[in-house]
Scaffold this active site. Structure first.
Site, PDB file in Angstrom:
ATOM      1  N   ARG A  15       0.842  -1.209   0.000  1.00  0.00           N
ATOM      2  CA  ARG A  15       0.000   0.000   0.000  1.00  0.00           C
ATOM      3  C   ARG A  15       0.877   1.260   0.000  1.00  0.00           C
ATOM      4  NH1 ARG A  15      -1.015   4.751   2.298  1.00  0.00           N
ATOM      5  NH2 ARG A  15      -0.528   3.828   4.324  1.00  0.00           N
ATOM      6  N   ASP A  16       1.433   1.590   1.152  1.00  0.00           N
ATOM      7  CA  ASP A  16       2.206   2.836   1.226  1.00  0.00           C
ATOM      8  C   ASP A  16       3.438   2.778   0.309  1.00  0.00           C
ATOM      9  OD1 ASP A  16       2.972   5.350   2.008  1.00  0.00           O
ATOM     10  OD2 ASP A  16       3.710   4.760   3.974  1.00  0.00           O
ATOM     11  N   HIS A 206       4.337   4.730  12.616  1.00  0.00           N
ATOM     12  CA  HIS A 206       4.530   4.645  11.159  1.00  0.00           C
ATOM     13  C   HIS A 206       5.544   5.722  10.794  1.00  0.00           C
ATOM     14  CE1 HIS A 206       3.041   3.976   6.957  1.00  0.00           C
ATOM     15  NE2 HIS A 206       3.526   5.200   6.818  1.00  0.00           N
ATOM     16  N   HIS A 208       8.747   7.441   8.603  1.00  0.00           N
ATOM     17  CA  HIS A 208       9.497   7.579   7.353  1.00  0.00           C
ATOM     18  C   HIS A 208      10.922   7.996   7.690  1.00  0.00           C
ATOM     19  CE1 HIS A 208       6.285   7.392   4.088  1.00  0.00           C
ATOM     20  NE2 HIS A 208       5.736   6.968   5.194  1.00  0.00           N
ATOM     21  N   CYS A 239       8.905   9.584  -2.070  1.00  0.00           N
ATOM     22  CA  CYS A 239       8.182  10.364  -3.071  1.00  0.00           C
ATOM     23  C   CYS A 239       8.900  10.241  -4.406  1.00  0.00           C
ATOM     24  CB  CYS A 239       8.111  11.821  -2.652  1.00  0.00           C
ATOM     25  SG  CYS A 239       7.389  12.865  -3.924  1.00  0.00           S
ATOM     26  N   ASN A 248       9.521   4.821   3.586  1.00  0.00           N
ATOM     27  CA  ASN A 248       9.309   4.124   4.842  1.00  0.00           C
ATOM     28  C   ASN A 248      10.629   3.566   5.359  1.00  0.00           C
ATOM     29  OD1 ASN A 248       6.232   3.767   5.336  1.00  0.00           O
ATOM     30  ND2 ASN A 248       6.513   3.483   3.129  1.00  0.00           N
TER      31      ASN A 248
END
Lengths: 299, 299
Positions: A15-16, A206, A208, A239, A248
């Protein structure tokens, strides 16, 4: 240093990790899914139920859910509203991850509604989902900083966490969406949220790795009440418009470090690296993890 | 989390960062030296006094010392033996950094003598250097693991630290030479060495980021008695024969993280990034730091 004996590392690669990439085929996603399960992953973010025109990489949500039905892993589906929740339930998922931005400005930009309205919408949406048998959790994005508002008042995050836990979220994810948190802030906010929600919800982080602090931040979270960390193979999730900027935290680096510290994750480092290679090949990026490059510390 | 209010970040770019690279000119080294001082660096590894045929990148040690004489920064010279110490003193340095490997096998391979013999040689060499007015410190390499012996018994490291502190080393550097340490090990060893040497010596940590844990390890060291961390701009110091493998922890990432935690380093992040660009351009590598790529967290 006092850590939990075991930690849940939830994989967010599918997903992410993939949401901002050019879409990869459902077949490749299934291969990655299988590789993650083979590595010992017990929970993963499978997909999101958002508008396919906005996030084309997640357009195959229904097919992916159908093809992974029955697998021995908890599959989370990200939803932003009631319609997304209904789609996720119809696709056979039982674990719904809501996301709200605790930054009012970010929430308006990203979700078209301020944080308070988003909480109200969650409260309305959570009830029928829970009634339908779903487990519902909440990720609080921009919990440590926002691209518009910069610093976020921790008291605001605690307040939002308390309200969504009261509305039925069984876990609260504290998301460092833009990678600005430092360990002392993570420690303090995790502790404050854990104290506020008590037994109502577990805490996840979560993180990054945008500024190199994700592992230190994760350890700080684990020392102060978090029991789950989100991570992606190969550090996916950067990104695509900022080459080199980390995404992540890499799950193989996290698992390797925790393993060295005697904290059980139930994961195979070698198989995570295999999964990282598969995923990074699929999106045409190098594996952005230290252990993926250097290998584990001792043979 | 309890940290010192201020931390000494010692820059090792000019020595550890450049020693395995193709030699860069003394002029470029001087430009980097000036950039580091402009960034607020108070102590740095300037060069090493070793055989120029073995380490050609350090062959200009005398010229570099002469050209930086009088600068407002503590210049450390790495020495491996009495002859190196004499050369460093003759070049005008007053701060000598000895290195001993606590792994007997690594010591024999690298220095041609086992650890005990190396300690005896240090004891003999330290006295005249101290008598000549020098400050002498000791870096213990492979303190957390060795390419030959793998795990190193912490009790052995503590024993060596106690002996070299008794012989006059005013600081003990614990070096994770091959990047295998994890935070709990760093915490435990730092505390044990600090307890063993007491007020005789301060403790530093020299951490490589090979497996992504260097910042977490550095924070663990600072929480358990270290007052100094070594680091290099742009993460320089990776082995040139292992592309992508990380070298020293990037000083701009460390300074940025500590700054965010309210720990004073006296350094300018922006100027460290300038120095990183200069150094990485000189060796033809990309800047391998998160902050060098993403910029600081808040404007």
């Amino acid at each position: 240093m006092t850590f939990p004996r075991s930690v849940l590392l939830r994989d967010v690669s599918l997903r992410d990790g993939l949401q901002d990439e050019a879409p990869v085929s459902t077949e490749v996603k299934l291969a990655l899914f299988e590789a993650l399960v083979a590595a010992g992953i017990r929970e993963l973010e499978l997909t999101s139920f958002v508008r396919p025109d906005r996030v084309p990489a997640m357009a195959d949500a229904d097919a992916l859910c159908a093809a992974t039905d029955g697998a021995d892993v908890i599959r989370w589906g990200l939803v932003l509203n009631r319609r997304g929740a209904e789609r996720a339930l119809a696709a056979g998922l039982t674990h719904l991850q809501y996301v709200i931005s605790v930054s009012d400005t970010h929430s308006r930009h990203n979700a078209g509604a301020g944080t308070d309205d988003a909480i109200a919408a969650f409260e309305a949406a959570a009830v029928p989902a829970i009634d339908a048998g779903a487990t519902v959790e909440m990720t609080l994005s921009t919990a440590f900083g926002c691209p518009y508002e910069q610093r976020i008042d921790p008291a605001r995050v605690v307040d939002v966490a308390r309200r969504v836990a009261a509305a039925g979220a069984t876990s609260i994810g504290l998301a460092d969406t833009i990678g600005v948190a430092v360990p002392t802030e993570v420690a303090a906010l995790t502790q404050a949220v854990a104290d506020a929600v008590g037994d109502d919800a577990s805490i996840g982080a979560h993180l990054h790795d945008t500024r190199g602090l994700a592992i230190a931040n994760g350890l700080a979270a684990l020392e102060h009440g978090a029991t789950r960390l989100d991570a992606a193979v190969g550090g996916l999730g950067g990104c695509p418009f900022a080459p080199g900027a980390s995404g992540n935290v890499a799950i193989e680096d996290l698992a390797h470090g925790l393993d060295g510290m005697g904290i059980d994750t139930g994961l195979s480092i070698d198989r995570l690296v295999d999964a990282a290679r598969l995923a990074c090949d699929a999106v045409g990026r190098p594996v952005a993890s230290a252990v993926g490059i250097a290998g584990p510390r001792f043979a």
